[in-house]
Design an enzyme around this catalytic site. Structure first.
Site, mmCIF file in Angstrom:
data_model
loop_
_atom_site.group_PDB
_atom_site.id
_atom_site.type_symbol
_atom_site.label_atom_id
_atom_site.label_comp_id
_atom_site.label_asym_id
_atom_site.label_seq_id
_atom_site.Cartn_x
_atom_site.Cartn_y
_atom_site.Cartn_z
ATOM 1 N N HIS A 292 0.804 -1.215 0.000
ATOM 2 C CA HIS A 292 0.000 0.000 0.000
ATOM 3 C C HIS A 292 0.839 1.268 0.000
ATOM 4 C CE1 HIS A 292 -3.508 -2.658 1.037
ATOM 5 N NE2 HIS A 292 -3.832 -2.032 -0.071
ATOM 6 N N ASP A 557 -3.823 -8.982 -4.836
ATOM 7 C CA ASP A 557 -3.975 -10.151 -3.976
ATOM 8 C C ASP A 557 -4.093 -11.430 -4.778
ATOM 9 O OD1 ASP A 557 -3.785 -9.371 -1.260
ATOM 10 O OD2 ASP A 557 -5.618 -8.216 -1.520
HETATM 11 C C1 PEP Z 1 -5.992 -5.892 -4.981
HETATM 12 O O1 PEP Z 1 -5.774 -6.773 -4.146
HETATM 13 O O2 PEP Z 1 -5.613 -5.954 -6.152
HETATM 14 C C2 PEP Z 1 -6.736 -4.676 -4.607
HETATM 15 C C3 PEP Z 1 -7.242 -3.885 -5.511
HETATM 16 O O3 PEP Z 1 -6.850 -4.359 -3.320
HETATM 17 P P1 PEP Z 1 -5.654 -4.056 -2.312
HETATM 18 O O4 PEP Z 1 -4.457 -3.704 -3.113
HETATM 19 O O5 PEP Z 1 -6.107 -2.926 -1.462
HETATM 20 O O6 PEP Z 1 -5.540 -5.324 -1.553
HETATM 21 MG MG MG Z 2 -6.841 -6.827 -2.309
#
Ligand code: PEP
Ligand code: MG
Length: 691
Positions: A292, A557
Site C-alpha cells: 500500500h 492479492d
Molecule cells: C488488490 O488486491 O488488487 C486490490 C485492488 O486491493 P488491495 O491492493 O487494497 O488489496
Molecule cells: Mg486486495
C-alpha cells in the site's frame, strides 16, 4: 537585578542532560532567572526545561543570564560555575559524529518514479496515536483529573527509571531521565496541555499530542544536528503520557515542505493521518510493488523506494536525503558532488513537488476498433481526490475505506464515516463510487487486532474480519447506506472466499437497511459486488456471479494468493510474477464468469495501472479498469492506439504458456512486433535475466 554573559563550551551544547542540571540549580533560588541568546533573540526561563531546550544553544552560543530577586547574586554565581565547569561533562562525553557524516547508499525497490531531495521525517510504527473528541463543559474537570493522574503515574515510572539508571549507569546518564522528569513538571508544557483541555474542550490524549507535536516541530527546526535529535526526548515523554491514556482518532500530521517520510512500514492507518500536501518522497524498510505504501506514493505522484531493510534505524529526522526511485536507492547525507549531480540532472523536479498536468483527452476511451473502455479511479486518501476529476476518471472504482481508520484501537464513528462516504459520493458524481468494506487484517490492521496473528495474510482479514467483528461491519454498512441516499454508492466485499461470504454479508446489509427504516433514517440503493482476489473465489466465480451485481478483480492479492507470495515482502519480490499464466488464467475465468452472468467486472489491481499490462487485460476481456488517477492519461493514451483484436490474440497465446518467463518473453516479442511505437521497451515487463 544582575546580569552576566556566559558561553556554552560543552561540545554537545545545552542538551537535555546539561539543561536538566541547569534547571535543577536555577530552581533552588527564589530569584527569577532568565537566559537570553545574544544572537537570535530567543530567551528562556532558566527554571523551565522546555524553555531552556528551546534555546537550542549549541557549543559557542553566548547567553546573557539575568537574575532578579533576593538571592540574585548567588544564583548568577552558581550558574556561572555550571557554565565554567562545562556542566561537569567535558571529559565524559564523546563528541558524536555530526556534521561529517559520510554519504551512505541503500538499495531498495523503486516503486513510484522520480527523484527527490529533502529531509528525513521518521515515522515510528510503534507510535501511539490518539483521537480528538470534543468534551462537554461538564466533562472538563474529570478530564483534567484524568490527565493529572496519568502525569503522576508517568512521574513515578520515570523516578524509578532515573534511580535505576543512576545505580546501573552512573549519575551522568541519569540526567537524561532527569530531563524527562523536568519536562513532566514543566509548567509551560503542563499548562499548555491543560489549556487545550479546558479551553479547546479537547480530550487529554489529543491535548498531549497537539502540545507534543508542536514542540517536536519547533525542535526539529533547530539547526544543530545533535540538539535537533533531542526531539526524541520530547517524543519519549509524550509517548509515556499517552501510554496512560487511550484514544481513537489521530491528528493529521503536518509535514514540512521537504519531508521525506522514512518508516519501517507505512500502515494505511498511519498514512491516513498525514497531511500529504508537502511530502516529497517515501522510503520504507519493507514493501513491494503492490504494497500500500507503493500504491499511495504512485497515487500522490511522489517518488518512493521500498524494501530498504534496515534503513529506518540509520536515518535521523532532519538528515538530508536523496530518494532516487529510478536507481532504486536512497542516499543519506549526500556529498556535495552527489547533490550537484542530482540538481544538475533533475533541477527543480528534485526539490519541489510537481504534479504533472497531462493533456486531457475528453470523451469515452475507445480502442482503434471501437471497443469502449471505462476508466475509473482508485482512491485512498483525500490528497488523491483532486486527481479524480483532473485525470478524467469515470467514477471511483475502488475506495479503500480502511484508510479512514485510526490505529488507536477504536473505530471511526458512524457519523464520521457517513460524512466521509458522502464526500466520496459527491466527488464521484453521477458515475458513482464503489466503497470497499474495510479490508482490515493482513498488513492493514494496526492495533485493531488484539493479538498479532501467526500468518496475518491468511488470517482474520477483509470480509472475515467484518463477519467476525459484526458491530464494526454493521456501523460501516449503516454509514454507507445512509450516504447512498445522497449520491451513487455501491459496496464491494473484500476477499470473499465463496458465495457463503457473500450471503452472510448480504444478510447483514438487509438487516441494517431494516433497522434504518425502523428508525426512520433515509438510505439509498446500493449495488453489492465481490472482490475476486483469492483462488477459491476464482474457482467458484460462476456461483458468486449469480449472487452479486458486479465483480472487482483485485489482481494484487490474486497474484499474492495464487502464487503464495507475500506482496509486501522484498525478500520474495522476485517470485511476485503478475504475468504468471496461473494469474492470467484466473483473470480470464473470472471475467468470463461475470460476462456469462451479465454483470460488469472491474479490474482494480495495480495491473490495470500499467499500460502494457492493461493491454493484456483488454485481451483477456476486461473493458472496465480502475486505477490510481494519475495513471489514467498514460493508460488511456496506450489503449486508444491499439486494436483489441490484436490484444486478444496475444492474450490467447499467453494463456497457453507454462511459466511467467515464457509469458514475459512472448509479451515483449509480440508487443515489439505490433506496437513498437506505443510501448517503448522500458514499458514492457523486464525479463528475469535483466534484473
Ligand atoms: C488488490 O488486491 O488488487 C486490490 C485492488 O486491493 P488491495 O491492493 O487494497 O488489496
Ligand atoms: Mg486486495
Amino acid at each position: 537585578m544582575v546580569e552576566r554573559t556566559f558561553t556554552v563550551t560543552g561540545q554537545l551544547g545545552l542538551h537535555a542532560r546539561a539543561a536538566a542540571k541547569l534547571v535543577r540549580v536555577a530552581s533552588c533560588f527564589e530569584s527569577s532567572l532568565r537566559l537570553e541568546r545574544k544572537e537570535g533573540g530567543r530567551s528562556a526561563d532558566a527554571k523551565s526545561i522546555l524553555s531552556v531546550l528551546m534555546l537550542a544553544a549549541s557549543c559557542g552560543t553566548e547567553l546573557r543570564a539575568i537574575a532578579e530577586g533576593p538571592d540574585e547574586e548567588k544564583a548568577i554565581d552558581e550558574l556561572g560555575c555550571l557554565f565554567s565547569g562545562g556542566f561537569g561533562e567535558t571529559s565524559l562525553v564523546a563528541l558524536p559524529a555530526r556534521t561529517e557524516h559520510p554519504e551512505i547508499r541503500w538499495k531498495g525497490l523503486g516503486v513510484s518514479e522520480g527523484i527527490a531531495i529533502g529531509r528525513v521525517l521518521r515515522m515510528h510504527n510503534g507510535t501511539k496515536y490518539v483521537y480528538r473528541s470534543r468534551l462537554d463543559a461538564a466533562e472538563i474537570d474529570r478530564e483534567l483529573r484524568r490527565f493529572r493522574a496519568a502525569l503522576r503515574l508517568a512521574r513515578c515510572q520515570l523516578t524509578a527509571v532515573r534511580e535505576r539508571a543512576a545505580r546501573d549507569l552512573g549519575q551522568d546518564q541519569a540526567y537524561v531521565f532527569d530531563a524527562h522528569l523536568l519536562l513532566l513538571e514543566d509548567k509551560k508544557l503542563l499548562g499548555d496541555v491543560e489549556k487545550q483541555i479546558s479551553q479547546e474542550h479537547a480530550n487529554a490524549e489529543w491535548a498531549v499530542r497537539v502540545v507534543g507535536d508542536h514542540l517536536v516541530t519547533v525542535y526539529s527546526e533547530i539547526e544543530d544536528a545533535y540538539l535537533r535529535e533531542r526531539e526524541s526526548d520530547i517524543e519519549d515523554v509524550v509517548q509515556r503520557l499517552l501510554v496512560a491514556l487511550s484514544g481513537e482518532r489521530r491528528p493529521r500530521r503536518k509535514l514540512s515542505k521537504d519531508a521525506v517520510i522514512v518508516s519501517q512500514d507505512l500502515l494505511p492507518s498511519a498514512v491516513a493521518e498525514m497531511d500529504f500536501d508537502y511530502a516529497r518522497a517515501i522510503a520504507t524498510d519493507t514493501g513491494g510493488w503492490t504494497s500500500h505504501t507503493a500504491i499511495i506514493a504512485r497515487g500522490l505522484g511522489i517518488p518512493a523506494v521500498v524494501g530498504l531493510r534496515d534503513f529506518f534505524r540509520r536515518a535521523r529526522t532532519g538528515d538530508q536525503i536523496v530518494v532516487d526511485s529510478l536507481g532504486g536507492e536512497v542516499i543519506l547525507h549526500p556529498s556535495p558532488t552527489t547533490l550537484e549531480r542530482y540538481l544538475s540532472e533533475f533541477g527543480n523536479r528534485a526539490t519541489s513537488r510537481s504534479v504533472e498536468t497531462p493533456r486531457l483527452e475528453e470523451g469515452p476511451l475507445r480502442t482503434v476498433d471501437g471497443l469502449e473502455i471505462r476508466m475509473r479511479a482508485n482512491v485512498e486518501v483525500p490528497a488523491e481526490f483532486a486527481g479524480v476529476r483532473r485525470y478524467g476518471a469515470r467514477g471511483i472504482g475502488l475506495y479503500r475505506s480502511e484508510f479512514l481508520l485510526s490505529r488507536g484501537g477504536v473505530m471511526v464513528s458512524e457519523d464520521d464515516q457517513y460524512a466521509a462516504y458522502s464526500e466520496i459520493a459527491k466527488l464521484a458524481g453521477d458515475d458513482g463510487a464503489i466503497v470497499r468494506l474495510f479490508d482490515l487484517g493482513g498488513e492493514n490492521t494496526g492495533d485493531l487486532m488484539a493479538k498479532p496473528e501467526r500468518n496475518p495474510a491468511l488470517g482474520l482479514r477483509a470480509i472475515r474480519f467484518g463477519l467476525f467483528h459484526k458491530e464494526i461491519m454493521r456501523t460501516q454498512l449503516r454509514a454507507i447506506l445512509r450516504a447512498a441516499a445522497e449520491g451513487r454508492l455501491d459496496i464491494v466485499l473484500p476477499m470473499v472466499a465463496d458465495v457463503g461470504d457473500v450471503r452472510s454479508a448480504k444478510a447483514m446489509i438487509e438487516e441494517e437497511k431494516s433497522r434504518l427504516e425502523k428508525q426512520g433514517l433515509q438510505h439509498g440503493h446500493v449495488g453489492i459486488g465481490a472482490m475476486i482476489e483469492v483462488p477459491s473465489a476464482v474457482l467458484t466465480a460462476g456461483r458468486i456471479a449469480g449472487n452479486v451485481d458486479f465483480f472487482e478483480l483485485g489482481t494484487n492479492d490474486l497474484v499474492q494468493y495464487t502464487l503464495a507470495v507475500d506482496r509486501s515482502s522484498d525478500h520474495v519480490a522476485g517470485w511476485f510474477r503478475t504475468l504468471h499464466p496461473s494469474v492470467l488464467i484466473s483473470i480470464y475465468q473470472s471475467l468470463n464468469a461475470a460476462k456469462q452472468a451479465g454483470i460488469p467486472a472491474i479490474v482494480c489491481g495495480e495491473m490495470a495501472s500499467t499500460p502494457a499490462y492493461a493491454a493484456l487485460l483488454l485481451g483477456l476481456g476486461a473493458v472496465d479498469l480502475s486505477m490510481t488517477p494519475a495513471n489514467i492519461p498514460r493508460v488511456r493514451r496506450s489503449l486508444s492506439c491499439i486494436d483489441s483484436r490484436d490484444a486478444k490474440a496475444i492474450a490467447t497465446e499467453c494463456l497457453q504458456c507454462g511459466t511467467a518467463d515464457e509469458v514475459e518473453h512472448l509479451v515483449r516479442e509480440r508487443f515489439r512486433a505490433r506496437w513498437a511505437q506505443i510501448f517503448p521497451l522500458d514499458s514492457l515487463p523486464r525479463l528475469r535475466e535483466e534484473n
